[in-house]
Design a protein around this motif. Structure first.
Motif, PDB file in Angstrom:
ATOM      1  N   GLU A 106     -18.532   1.410   2.099  1.00 11.72           N
ATOM      2  CA  GLU A 106     -18.679   0.035   1.629  1.00 11.72           C
ATOM      3  C   GLU A 106     -20.105  -0.480   1.849  1.00 11.72           C
ATOM      4  OE1 GLU A 106     -16.769  -1.239  -0.272  1.00 11.72           O
ATOM      5  OE2 GLU A 106     -14.666  -0.877   0.210  1.00 11.72           O
ATOM      6  N   THR A 107     -20.784   0.010   2.858  1.00  5.11           N
ATOM      7  CA  THR A 107     -22.176  -0.400   3.080  1.00  5.11           C
ATOM      8  C   THR A 107     -23.067   0.119   1.958  1.00  5.11           C
ATOM      9  OG1 THR A 107     -21.859  -0.487   5.478  1.00  5.11           O
ATOM     10  CG2 THR A 107     -24.125  -0.276   4.672  1.00  5.11           C
ATOM     11  N   VAL A 108     -22.884   1.373   1.587  1.00  3.46           N
ATOM     12  CA  VAL A 108     -23.637   1.921   0.453  1.00  3.46           C
ATOM     13  C   VAL A 108     -23.291   1.172  -0.824  1.00  3.46           C
ATOM     14  CG1 VAL A 108     -23.966   3.966  -0.995  1.00  3.46           C
ATOM     15  CG2 VAL A 108     -23.898   4.203   1.496  1.00  3.46           C
ATOM     16  N   THR A 109     -22.011   0.910  -1.021  1.00  6.41           N
ATOM     17  CA  THR A 109     -21.573   0.194  -2.223  1.00  6.41           C
ATOM     18  C   THR A 109     -22.199  -1.187  -2.299  1.00  6.41           C
ATOM     19  OG1 THR A 109     -19.464   1.383  -2.235  1.00  6.41           O
ATOM     20  CG2 THR A 109     -19.558  -0.665  -3.470  1.00  6.41           C
ATOM     21  N   ALA A 110     -22.201  -1.894  -1.166  1.00  4.17           N
ATOM     22  CA  ALA A 110     -22.708  -3.270  -1.156  1.00  4.17           C
ATOM     23  C   ALA A 110     -24.208  -3.334  -1.378  1.00  4.17           C
ATOM     24  CB  ALA A 110     -22.345  -3.943   0.172  1.00  4.17           C
ATOM     25  N   LEU A 138     -26.662   6.455 -12.985  1.00  5.21           N
ATOM     26  CA  LEU A 138     -26.796   6.441 -11.529  1.00  5.21           C
ATOM     27  C   LEU A 138     -25.699   5.615 -10.866  1.00  5.21           C
ATOM     28  CD1 LEU A 138     -28.486   7.193  -9.031  1.00  5.21           C
ATOM     29  CD2 LEU A 138     -29.857   5.139  -9.452  1.00  5.21           C
ATOM     30  N   VAL A 139     -25.501   4.391 -11.365  1.00  2.00           N
ATOM     31  CA  VAL A 139     -24.494   3.507 -10.765  1.00  2.00           C
ATOM     32  C   VAL A 139     -23.091   4.076 -10.960  1.00  2.00           C
ATOM     33  CG1 VAL A 139     -23.426   1.227 -10.906  1.00  2.00           C
ATOM     34  CG2 VAL A 139     -25.910   1.439 -10.960  1.00  2.00           C
ATOM     35  N   SER A 140     -22.791   4.532 -12.169  1.00  5.00           N
ATOM     36  CA  SER A 140     -21.444   5.037 -12.463  1.00  5.00           C
ATOM     37  C   SER A 140     -21.125   6.286 -11.650  1.00  5.00           C
ATOM     38  CB  SER A 140     -21.304   5.319 -13.961  1.00  5.00           C
ATOM     39  OG  SER A 140     -21.506   4.138 -14.713  1.00  5.00           O
ATOM     40  N   LEU A 141     -22.103   7.179 -11.510  1.00  5.56           N
ATOM     41  CA  LEU A 141     -21.889   8.379 -10.703  1.00  5.56           C
ATOM     42  C   LEU A 141     -21.655   8.008  -9.243  1.00  5.56           C
ATOM     43  CD1 LEU A 141     -21.817  11.455 -10.531  1.00  5.56           C
ATOM     44  CD2 LEU A 141     -24.294  11.431 -10.214  1.00  5.56           C
ATOM     45  N   GLY A 142     -22.425   7.051  -8.717  1.00  6.04           N
ATOM     46  CA  GLY A 142     -22.238   6.621  -7.340  1.00  6.04           C
ATOM     47  C   GLY A 142     -20.882   5.986  -7.112  1.00  6.04           C
ATOM     48  N   GLN A 143     -20.450   5.133  -8.039  1.00  6.38           N
ATOM     49  CA  GLN A 143     -19.135   4.504  -7.912  1.00  6.38           C
ATOM     50  C   GLN A 143     -18.020   5.539  -7.963  1.00  6.38           C
ATOM     51  OE1 GLN A 143     -19.516   1.766 -11.223  1.00  6.38           O
ATOM     52  NE2 GLN A 143     -19.781   0.027  -9.853  1.00  6.38           N
ATOM     53  N   TYR A 183     -18.170   8.804  -7.354  1.00  6.64           N
ATOM     54  CA  TYR A 183     -18.207   9.675  -6.177  1.00  6.64           C
ATOM     55  C   TYR A 183     -17.591   8.983  -4.961  1.00  6.64           C
ATOM     56  CZ  TYR A 183     -20.198  12.690  -2.524  1.00  6.64           C
ATOM     57  OH  TYR A 183     -20.369  13.516  -1.450  1.00  6.64           O
ATOM     58  N   GLY A 184     -17.970   7.722  -4.747  1.00 10.17           N
ATOM     59  CA  GLY A 184     -17.427   6.992  -3.604  1.00 10.17           C
ATOM     60  C   GLY A 184     -15.924   6.820  -3.692  1.00 10.17           C
ATOM     61  N   ASP A 185     -15.413   6.543  -4.888  1.00 11.97           N
ATOM     62  CA  ASP A 185     -13.974   6.324  -5.041  1.00 11.97           C
ATOM     63  C   ASP A 185     -13.184   7.621  -4.884  1.00 11.97           C
ATOM     64  OD1 ASP A 185     -12.274   4.206  -5.207  1.00 11.97           O
ATOM     65  OD2 ASP A 185     -12.211   4.107  -7.387  1.00 11.97           O
ATOM     66  N   VAL A 186     -13.743   8.726  -5.395  1.00 15.53           N
ATOM     67  CA  VAL A 186     -13.076  10.018  -5.211  1.00 15.53           C
ATOM     68  C   VAL A 186     -12.972  10.347  -3.723  1.00 15.53           C
ATOM     69  CG1 VAL A 186     -13.325  12.502  -5.552  1.00 15.53           C
ATOM     70  CG2 VAL A 186     -13.634  10.946  -7.481  1.00 15.53           C
ATOM     71  N   LEU A 187     -14.052  10.130  -2.975  1.00 14.13           N
ATOM     72  CA  LEU A 187     -14.003  10.357  -1.532  1.00 14.13           C
ATOM     73  C   LEU A 187     -13.030   9.404  -0.847  1.00 14.13           C
ATOM     74  CD1 LEU A 187     -17.740  10.971  -0.553  1.00 14.13           C
ATOM     75  CD2 LEU A 187     -15.913  12.658  -0.792  1.00 14.13           C
ATOM     76  N   TYR A 188     -12.971   8.180  -1.331  1.00 15.17           N
ATOM     77  CA  TYR A 188     -12.065   7.183  -0.758  1.00 15.17           C
ATOM     78  C   TYR A 188     -10.618   7.645  -0.881  1.00 15.17           C
ATOM     79  CZ  TYR A 188      -9.756   2.627  -0.235  1.00 15.17           C
ATOM     80  OH  TYR A 188      -8.941   1.601   0.163  1.00 15.17           O
ATOM     81  N   LEU A 223     -11.749   5.213 -13.572  1.00 15.91           N
ATOM     82  CA  LEU A 223     -11.683   5.348 -15.029  1.00 15.91           C
ATOM     83  C   LEU A 223     -12.908   4.769 -15.728  1.00 15.91           C
ATOM     84  CD1 LEU A 223      -7.908   4.467 -15.572  1.00 15.91           C
ATOM     85  CD2 LEU A 223      -8.965   6.734 -15.499  1.00 15.91           C
ATOM     86  N   VAL A 224     -13.296   3.535 -15.365  1.00 14.45           N
ATOM     87  CA  VAL A 224     -14.422   2.900 -16.052  1.00 14.45           C
ATOM     88  C   VAL A 224     -15.742   3.623 -15.758  1.00 14.45           C
ATOM     89  CG1 VAL A 224     -15.737   0.770 -16.371  1.00 14.45           C
ATOM     90  CG2 VAL A 224     -13.239   0.687 -16.192  1.00 14.45           C
ATOM     91  N   PRO A 225     -16.085   3.898 -14.497  1.00 18.10           N
ATOM     92  CA  PRO A 225     -17.317   4.654 -14.262  1.00 18.10           C
ATOM     93  C   PRO A 225     -17.316   6.032 -14.926  1.00 18.10           C
ATOM     94  CG  PRO A 225     -16.665   3.566 -12.244  1.00 18.10           C
ATOM     95  CD  PRO A 225     -15.530   3.408 -13.212  1.00 18.10           C
ATOM     96  N   ALA A 226     -16.165   6.704 -14.986  1.00 15.63           N
ATOM     97  CA  ALA A 226     -16.113   8.011 -15.649  1.00 15.63           C
ATOM     98  C   ALA A 226     -16.454   7.872 -17.130  1.00 15.63           C
ATOM     99  CB  ALA A 226     -14.728   8.640 -15.476  1.00 15.63           C
TER     100      ALA A 226
END
Length: 226
Positions: A123-127, A154-159, A161-166, A198-201
């Motif tokens: 969440e720190t990276v996300t924020a 860049l943003v979509s890949l980061g989102q 990746y973070g959600d998959v790990l979540y 779904l949306v970032p993908a």
């Protein structure tokens, strides 16, 4: 009122100093939904004003919706997740609207009430990364800046990746931190977070397609004029 009793899973989770939310869950969810919808609508509206600026064609409905998405992400990441990043340690005892929103969501994932290392880091990276970059992406598309699809990628890949790990870290924990009732597990945990898969993908695929087309145009042999 301060209490050690709480609504979170696992039921044996110790939360010393916990203060119950002052608002019902529907008010917390409604406040976030209204704010998100407002930002989405604002991004849509701004995307339609001057759509043909800088000699470009008017934006499609899908592109205007993407502008709304990035503006909404900037608000949610920067404000809601930024609050968690800064206040996670005192969240169980905290009061106020943002604290109550997190206490409501934590019924779907109690890691937010315990300063779980992965959750805080994510969440720190996300924020502080994806929040500002989401706003820059919104501005880049609004001004038709040439870096707009690079930022979208860049943003979509980061989102994503973070959600998959979540999801993956909770799966490895046996889905033990969520209230099993449908509203909390399927609605909050799976449904809300699934949107950020779904949306970032889809936007990642769109950015790759656009950048590939641009690179193909650059690589195309140029014929000398006679």
């Amino acid at each position: 009122m301060e209490t050690t009793a709480h609504p979170y899973w696992p039921r044996s989770l110790p939360l010393p100093g916990y203060v119950a939310s002052a608002r019902p869950g529907w008010q917390c969810a409604g406040a976030v939904a209204a704010a998100g919808a407002g930002l989405l609508a604002l991004g849509w509206a701004l995307g339609g004003s001057g759509g043909g600026a800088r000699g470009g064609a008017a934006r499609s409905p899908a592109r205007r919706l993407a502008l709304g998405w990035f503006l909404m992400c900037a608000g949610i990441h920067g404000i809601l997740e930024g609050y968690f990043s800064l206040r996670h340690r005192e969240l169980p005892a905290a009061t106020g609207l943002l604290a109550d929103v997190w206490k409501e969501y934590a019924k779907a994932d109690s890691r937010y009430m315990t300063s779980d290392d992965f959750t805080v880091a994510m969440e720190t990276v996300t924020a502080w990364a994806w929040g500002p970059l989401s706003f820059l992406t919104f501005l880049a598309f609004l001004r038709r800046h040439p870096t707009r699809y690079i930022l979208q990628l860049l943003v979509s890949l980061g989102q994503l990746y973070g959600d998959v790990l979540y999801f993956a870290t909770e799966a490895r924990a046996g889905w033990s931190h969520s209230d099993p009732r449908p509203l909390y597990f399927w609605g909050y945990f799976v449904g809300l977070n699934g949107v950020w898969v779904l949306v970032p993908a889809a936007l990642l695929a769109d950015a790759c397609r656009r950048l590939t087309a641009a690179q193909r145009a650059i690589d195309r042999p140029r014929h000398k004029a006679h």
